[in-house]
Design a protein around this motif. Sequence first.
Motif: not given
Length: 332
Positions: A279-286, A310-320, A248-256
């Motif tokens: 998870e993708a941050d398309v707008l780059g605003d978190g 496909f692209s986004a400003h940032w992506v991150r991962l969350v494990a269950d 449930g803890e998101p990773s650091d954002p990674f640039l895409m």
Amino acid sequence: MAYFLTMEGLFYECDMETLECELLWDLKGELALPEGMWPHYKGAHTAMGRVVVCNNSYDERDYLGKHAAGRLAEWDGEMWRTIEEKPFMEAAGRRNLGCAIFATGWDEASAILKVLLNGKWRTFRLPKGSQCYDHGWLTEWTRIREIETERFMMDCHGIFYELPAQVYGGDIFPIKPVCQHLRIIPDYCSWAGTLVLAGNQNTPNADNNPLGGQPMAGLWFGKSDDLWSFGKPQGWGGPWRRSAVTAGEPSDPFLMTGFEHKCLHISQVSDGPVEFTLEADVLGDGAFATAETITVGSGEQRTHVFPPGFSAHWVRLVADRDCQATAQFIYT
């Protein structure tokens, strides 16, 4: 007053009227670098009532986990505080446009961009353009410089980036890769309408390079737009490399953004299958939203190839569930 930081970690305070200087700290001891490790302080910056320093000491012992010699640290005028025990090269910022401090470093998983906003450090991760830079000697001296009016250019682990200086709504604007390179660029600036890159391109290096007949260091003159004709932005890295991951803890954002072809390799070890949410941050605003879910069995590796376009400003991962995971993006 001005502060001076030597590569060996001596930290001086100098009165700019009298030119009297006083040694305040020997940071090798103050920041507790491992015994027998050479200090290699490369950058410093003052803002927001603190001094931030970067030490990029790193060799095979760090890679193997035998010790941690790198440092990102800050001093508030009274005490030192270590932010990261990882190699960091540069700290820079402006006193307007939002007042952020940017610091660049790396670890085994990726290159790292730390940003100080409103008194709190945040972590963003970037791809490595090359692992040739994974040593304290080989990152001399990657910089963040304002090469056009109020526009930063950041050199980090073999990739140049556009780095917006603005801070809006308590957040930074997304950065964008410009090019990949293998140059050793100790510094760079704008001069007389040109972009000037310092060069340290070839050296015998204590006779370890028999084909280096003589040191070749000089200045490259061009314009900022020439950087786009360097190598196509490519690289690899991710938020995890054999890392302990908490459910449930998101990773650091990674640039895409800014890379053409993209895939993700992900593996994990635990007591069962793990569902990873990308998870993708398309707008780059978190503002992150679910883009994909990938289920990986224990001991398995899954590869996800992103569709063209496909692209986004940032992506991150969350494990269950809790696990030890590796997640590495490959950009070509």
